[in-house]
Design a protein around this motif. Structure first.
Motif, PDB file in Angstrom:
ATOM      1  N   SER A 126       0.833  -1.210   0.000  1.00 35.10           N
ATOM      2  CA  SER A 126       0.000   0.000   0.000  1.00 35.10           C
ATOM      3  C   SER A 126       0.866   1.258   0.000  1.00 35.10           C
ATOM      4  CB  SER A 126      -0.926   0.004   1.218  1.00 35.10           C
ATOM      5  OG  SER A 126      -1.820  -1.080   1.171  1.00 35.10           O
TER       6      SER A 126
ATOM      7  N   VAL B 295       2.520   1.525  -3.535  1.00 34.71           N
ATOM      8  CA  VAL B 295       1.564   1.945  -4.572  1.00 34.71           C
ATOM      9  C   VAL B 295       1.208   3.414  -4.415  1.00 34.71           C
ATOM     10  CG1 VAL B 295      -0.813   1.644  -5.388  1.00 34.71           C
ATOM     11  CG2 VAL B 295       0.648  -0.349  -5.031  1.00 34.71           C
ATOM     12  N   ARG B 296       0.975   3.853  -3.192  1.00 28.98           N
ATOM     13  CA  ARG B 296       0.638   5.269  -2.956  1.00 28.98           C
ATOM     14  C   ARG B 296       1.747   6.174  -3.477  1.00 28.98           C
ATOM     15  NH1 ARG B 296      -1.611   9.768  -3.273  1.00 28.98           N
ATOM     16  NH2 ARG B 296      -1.610  11.143  -1.469  1.00 28.98           N
TER      17      ARG B 296
ATOM     18  N   LEU C 280       4.178   5.399  -5.712  1.00 29.68           N
ATOM     19  CA  LEU C 280       4.334   5.272  -7.166  1.00 29.68           C
ATOM     20  C   LEU C 280       3.271   6.077  -7.913  1.00 29.68           C
ATOM     21  CD1 LEU C 280       5.256   1.486  -7.489  1.00 29.68           C
ATOM     22  CD2 LEU C 280       6.766   3.461  -7.830  1.00 29.68           C
ATOM     23  N   ARG C 281       2.092   6.159  -7.347  1.00 31.70           N
ATOM     24  CA  ARG C 281       1.008   6.925  -7.978  1.00 31.70           C
ATOM     25  C   ARG C 281       1.170   8.433  -7.774  1.00 31.70           C
ATOM     26  NH1 ARG C 281      -4.386   3.397  -6.352  1.00 31.70           N
ATOM     27  NH2 ARG C 281      -3.894   1.578  -7.658  1.00 31.70           N
ATOM     28  N   ALA C 282       1.793   8.840  -6.668  1.00 31.91           N
ATOM     29  CA  ALA C 282       1.827  10.260  -6.314  1.00 31.91           C
ATOM     30  C   ALA C 282       3.112  10.988  -6.707  1.00 31.91           C
ATOM     31  CB  ALA C 282       1.601  10.418  -4.812  1.00 31.91           C
TER      32      ALA C 282
ATOM     33  N   ARG D 232       7.620  10.083 -11.859  1.00 33.70           N
ATOM     34  CA  ARG D 232       8.130   8.768 -12.275  1.00 33.70           C
ATOM     35  C   ARG D 232       9.648   8.637 -12.145  1.00 33.70           C
ATOM     36  NH1 ARG D 232       4.571   5.595 -15.905  1.00 33.70           N
ATOM     37  NH2 ARG D 232       6.551   4.591 -16.367  1.00 33.70           N
TER      38      ARG D 232
ATOM     39  N   LEU E 275      -0.553  -6.777  -8.008  1.00 36.65           N
ATOM     40  CA  LEU E 275      -1.537  -5.747  -8.364  1.00 36.65           C
ATOM     41  C   LEU E 275      -2.472  -6.184  -9.490  1.00 36.65           C
ATOM     42  CD1 LEU E 275       0.707  -2.603  -7.976  1.00 36.65           C
ATOM     43  CD2 LEU E 275      -0.982  -3.527  -6.366  1.00 36.65           C
TER      44      LEU E 275
ATOM     45  N   ASN F 189      -6.265  -0.486  -2.544  1.00 42.31           N
ATOM     46  CA  ASN F 189      -7.034   0.740  -2.795  1.00 42.31           C
ATOM     47  C   ASN F 189      -7.855   1.157  -1.589  1.00 42.31           C
ATOM     48  OD1 ASN F 189      -6.057   1.258  -5.385  1.00 42.31           O
ATOM     49  ND2 ASN F 189      -7.618  -0.034  -6.327  1.00 42.31           N
TER      50      ASN F 189
ATOM     51  N   LYS G 197      -7.131   4.858   0.104  1.00 40.28           N
ATOM     52  CA  LYS G 197      -8.146   5.868  -0.241  1.00 40.28           C
ATOM     53  C   LYS G 197      -8.229   6.993   0.782  1.00 40.28           C
ATOM     54  CE  LYS G 197     -12.201   3.558   1.658  1.00 40.28           C
ATOM     55  NZ  LYS G 197     -13.428   2.859   1.308  1.00 40.28           N
TER      56      LYS G 197
END
Length: 157
Positions: A97, A100-101, A103-105, A108, A141, A151, A155
């Motif tokens: 978690s 992923v948080r 990598l998304r925010a 890159r 994933l 997720n 969230k």
């Protein structure tokens, strides 16, 4: 969330959370270089929900500001977390978690490393191996149930 009779740690220790970081005028000025720093990374992940408890990872001291290292020049972010108990079966989900948080925010260009803080989990090496393997993370994933769990945790972040 898991029912209370299934919890591994029914009464985790909770701590006060850090104050929210105050924005400065330069935060909104596009002409000012704005390197990513440790506090910014902490703010991105501090409110991730624990998969077993209705608390954030910060409240449970799973995440600590002093266990985050950022090198904006070398494009690296290293986060170490502390599971609430030494045999926590949710350690991989928590690490996934966090990863992923970030990598998304984050942009890159950053290489994100998430691992368990030394001496805090019985299976630290095995969990760290899973979290550092890009192919294992990608495969995890692709699992709809696991992705839904991740997720759900992020969230609130």
């Amino acid at each position: 969330m898991i029912s209370s009779d299934e919890l591994e740690n029914a009464n985790p220790e909770r701590v006060s959370v850090a104050a929210e970081r105050q924005d400065s005028p330069s935060d909104w000025d596009n002409d000012v270089a704005d390197p990513v720093d440790t506090r910014e990374v902490f703010d991105l992940i501090r409110n991730i929900s624990d998969p077993e408890h209705p608390n954030s990872l910060e409240e449970l001291r799973v995440l600590r500001l002093e266990h985050i290292e950022v090198d904006d020049v070398k494009n690296s972010v290293d986060v170490q977390f502390t599971p609430t108990i030494p045999h926590c079966s949710m350690a991989t989900l928590i690490g996934l978690s966090v990863r992923v948080r970030l990598l998304r925010a984050l942009p890159r260009r950053f290489k994100v490393t998430v691992s368990i803080y030394p001496g805090t989990h019985a299976s630290r090496d095995a969990v760290n191996k899973q979290l550092s393997d890009k192919e294992r993370v990608a495969a995890a994933l692709e699992n709809a149930h696991l992705l839904d769990a991740v997720n759900t945790c992020i969230k609130t972040a």
